[in-house]
Write a protein that holds these residues in place. Structure first.
Motif, PDB file in Angstrom:
ATOM      1  N   PRO B 309      12.746 -14.388  -3.403  1.00 39.84           N
ATOM      2  CA  PRO B 309      13.175 -15.259  -2.299  1.00 39.84           C
ATOM      3  C   PRO B 309      14.679 -15.475  -2.450  1.00 39.84           C
ATOM      4  O   PRO B 309      15.183 -15.626  -3.563  1.00 39.84           O
ATOM      5  CB  PRO B 309      12.413 -16.567  -2.558  1.00 39.84           C
ATOM      6  CG  PRO B 309      11.340 -16.228  -3.559  1.00 39.84           C
ATOM      7  CD  PRO B 309      11.891 -15.092  -4.371  1.00 39.84           C
ATOM      8  N   GLY B 310      15.397 -15.487  -1.370  1.00 39.96           N
ATOM      9  CA  GLY B 310      16.855 -15.531  -1.484  1.00 39.96           C
ATOM     10  C   GLY B 310      17.409 -16.907  -1.791  1.00 39.96           C
ATOM     11  O   GLY B 310      18.437 -17.041  -2.434  1.00 39.96           O
ATOM     12  N   GLU B 311      16.743 -17.928  -1.348  1.00 46.14           N
ATOM     13  CA  GLU B 311      17.307 -19.265  -1.450  1.00 46.14           C
ATOM     14  C   GLU B 311      16.257 -20.227  -1.972  1.00 46.14           C
ATOM     15  O   GLU B 311      15.071 -19.914  -2.016  1.00 46.14           O
ATOM     16  CB  GLU B 311      17.790 -19.721  -0.069  1.00 46.14           C
ATOM     17  CG  GLU B 311      18.931 -18.866   0.461  1.00 46.14           C
ATOM     18  CD  GLU B 311      19.144 -19.057   1.954  1.00 46.14           C
ATOM     19  OE1 GLU B 311      18.303 -19.705   2.607  1.00 46.14           O
ATOM     20  OE2 GLU B 311      20.159 -18.540   2.460  1.00 46.14           O
ATOM     21  N   ASP B 312      16.722 -21.440  -2.349  1.00 39.53           N
ATOM     22  CA  ASP B 312      15.785 -22.448  -2.847  1.00 39.53           C
ATOM     23  C   ASP B 312      14.665 -22.695  -1.844  1.00 39.53           C
ATOM     24  O   ASP B 312      13.501 -22.845  -2.228  1.00 39.53           O
ATOM     25  CB  ASP B 312      16.531 -23.758  -3.129  1.00 39.53           C
ATOM     26  CG  ASP B 312      17.401 -23.628  -4.381  1.00 39.53           C
ATOM     27  OD1 ASP B 312      17.208 -22.633  -5.126  1.00 39.53           O
ATOM     28  OD2 ASP B 312      18.252 -24.497  -4.603  1.00 39.53           O
ATOM     29  N   ALA B 313      15.011 -22.716  -0.575  1.00 41.30           N
ATOM     30  CA  ALA B 313      13.996 -22.980   0.446  1.00 41.30           C
ATOM     31  C   ALA B 313      12.884 -21.931   0.392  1.00 41.30           C
ATOM     32  O   ALA B 313      11.706 -22.235   0.622  1.00 41.30           O
ATOM     33  CB  ALA B 313      14.641 -23.000   1.829  1.00 41.30           C
ATOM     34  N   GLY B 314      13.258 -20.691   0.080  1.00 41.38           N
ATOM     35  CA  GLY B 314      12.268 -19.627  -0.027  1.00 41.38           C
ATOM     36  C   GLY B 314      11.333 -19.859  -1.202  1.00 41.38           C
ATOM     37  O   GLY B 314      10.109 -19.684  -1.082  1.00 41.38           O
ATOM     38  N   PHE B 315      11.921 -20.234  -2.337  1.00 41.97           N
ATOM     39  CA  PHE B 315      11.088 -20.544  -3.503  1.00 41.97           C
ATOM     40  C   PHE B 315      10.123 -21.692  -3.201  1.00 41.97           C
ATOM     41  O   PHE B 315       8.944 -21.650  -3.543  1.00 41.97           O
ATOM     42  CB  PHE B 315      11.969 -20.907  -4.706  1.00 41.97           C
ATOM     43  CG  PHE B 315      12.459 -19.708  -5.471  1.00 41.97           C
ATOM     44  CD1 PHE B 315      11.596 -19.008  -6.312  1.00 41.97           C
ATOM     45  CD2 PHE B 315      13.771 -19.274  -5.351  1.00 41.97           C
ATOM     46  CE1 PHE B 315      12.045 -17.909  -7.023  1.00 41.97           C
ATOM     47  CE2 PHE B 315      14.215 -18.161  -6.049  1.00 41.97           C
ATOM     48  CZ  PHE B 315      13.362 -17.474  -6.885  1.00 41.97           C
TER      49      PHE B 315
END
Lengths: 332, 332
Positions: B309-315
């Protein structure tokens, strides 16, 4: 591999003139180019996708019922000969040398045929490859003559391959709308008309079965994401396309007039270049090089191809160089 | 041609979730991408030139004595099998399916060999093709083991082909510096590490004779001008490269921890992805799809590959989805 490019850098070394100081008239690429906008990052980031609207936009622009995007018409020129068993192939001469080279490399029996004999000698060949309008000779054919040629070839399983790299300024001459016919293959190039030779994009217009075979041969992702994105916009920009056609015709006419004024009346030309057969071609080429102007020299027949100067300053520089060469009696 | 891409669009249709709403973990492409600057117009306009510094910049970055730029490692995968007479070819399994496909298409006798047997079964093959680190299995090899394998193959005119598409985060494992040895071919990809899959660029590192044969086969202008220009800058950006290596290792470790927390401890992984062998793989894939998260499902062995996932939101989204799937007992 045939020699390509690097001519400007070689001339720069030979004549000791820095590359950026040259007026490069050695290509058929329009110096007026479609202005590519800033590319969205996702076009660089993601794998290119077939469902991005490019094929539909290209079918609209070319008037073709079906087509395959390829990495420049060069990619199609190399792949086409691999899709047929050994055949007798007639290739227009003189013409872009990659055609004959690619058919030979793939093991076919290739004969280079002068334009004047191309339509007569037809029963000797399974495949005829021609360039329309021709490069550098500028020869054109009528749609009827080409479709009759195709019909004779196709009747015995043959192909007519038409390289239309220089047809965009005269789109009514294109056979793209006819390419649902089996055995009729039209190659289109984005580089010349849109001034985007760096984008490496071309299109093959042909029957679905042939396009499938070529797709399988070339594999996935033959165009980059940025090129695909830019082309979708360029094909939709019909206003620019119309102004580009006008500009090409006007510039080419102006180039022809310039040559006529200096007793170098063109033998032939297209909207993209003028061509002069001249026994003094090599000397004239060298005299122009000494003045930092690069043209394209052909040995047989001895001739020079002049691409379009992009701006008034380019025309003035060519004009001054030709006047100076004449005044000094440099080329007899 | 094998099926490629379009998976996101198909999943979007099947699960009735708009394409832009998905978290796409189905590729091994780094979601953190090198920021491509605005491309100079001349890169679009002119034919790409070999003398633009790209080869030198790439030799520096890869530590290779010689290399050939190609339109993605896919182009090399397709061309390599055409440069040898019919051979017995062992291909790592499971692995990127295009390798076996390309050798078969070119008429070779291909056998897929599990990693564990690859080094033993060597005398049965003329060519061994492996992926290092492997995709999706993540297997790695020591430099000594690979060079010994190469020596045995080369002694009887064979090749070792190493696809290093996922090696950029661990560059010390690369065999690029060894590729002056006859019969050792290393493929590198720009897409995964630089996050530039749309640029269609890769490099073949091999002996000069093999590079010449491939250059002849692929023809001129295989990369676009904008891609060449961007890569010269990207290869020189050693600061970004160092930060990218760190970021990939950290993100991949964080992804592994996330999976462990949800009782999906990875079977293996690289800096670019984590891989989980699991009999429930298909059900888990579907449950994630219902939540707009696309992973890559493999049938044999039943397994899922999770990209970063590219960003914290993805995680956070992945975390929440896995918790929800567990809470509802959706995947037993």
């Amino acid at each position: 591999m045939l020699e390509h490019g690097g001519r400007l850098l070689r001339a720069a070394r030979e004549y000791r003139i820095a590359p950026e100081k040259w007026l490069d008239l050695s290509t058929g690429i329009s110096p007026r180019a479609w202005p590519v906008p800033v590319i969205p990052p996702r076009a660089w980031h993601r794998l290119p996708e077939d469902e991005d609207g490019l094929v539909e936009a290209a079918c609209d622009y070319y008037g073709a019922p079906a087509l395959l995007p390829v990495a420049g018409s060069q990619a199609a020129i190399q792949a086409l000969p691999r899709l047929r068993p050994r055949s007798r192939v007639g290739v227009i001469a003189p013409g872009y040398a990659e055609h004959a080279h690619a058919w030979r490399q793939a093991g076919h029996a290739v004969e280079c045929v002068p334009v004047a004999h191309l339509l007569d000698a037809i029963d000797e060949f399974d495949v005829v490859t021609l360039i329309h309008p021709n490069n550098p000779g500028g020869e054109t054919f009528t749609r009827d003559a080409l479709l009759a040629l195709h019909a004779r070839l196709q009747a015995r399983g043959g192909w007519l391959v038409v390289d239309e790299a220089f047809i965009d300024a005269t789109p009514g001459h294109s056979l793209c709308p006819d390419t649902s016919r089996e055995g009729l293959v039209v190659l289109r190039s984005v580089g010349k008309f849109f001034g985007m030779a760096g984008a490496r994009a071309g299109f093959v217009c042909a029957s679905p079965a042939l396009l499938d075979a070529m797709r399988e041969r070339l594999g996935p992702w033959t165009l980059t994401g940025p090129t695909r994105w830019a082309l979708v916009q360029a094909f939709a920009d019909t206003g620019w396309q119309a102004s580009q056609r006008d500009w090409l015709h006007e510039s080419s006419a102006k180039l022809a007039e310039t040559l006529v004024r200096h007793e170098l009346a063109p033998t032939a030309g297209t909207a993209f270049f003028q061509w002069r057969c001249d026994a003094r071609a090599a000397a004239l080429h060298a005299a122009l090089c000494r003045r930092g102007i690069l043209t394209r020299l052909f040995e047989a027949p001895a001739s020079l191809r002049f691409g379009l100067p992009g701006e008034d300053a380019g025309f003035e520089r060519l004009e001054a160089a030709l006047a100076d060469i004449h005044a000094r009696g440099e080329v007899q």
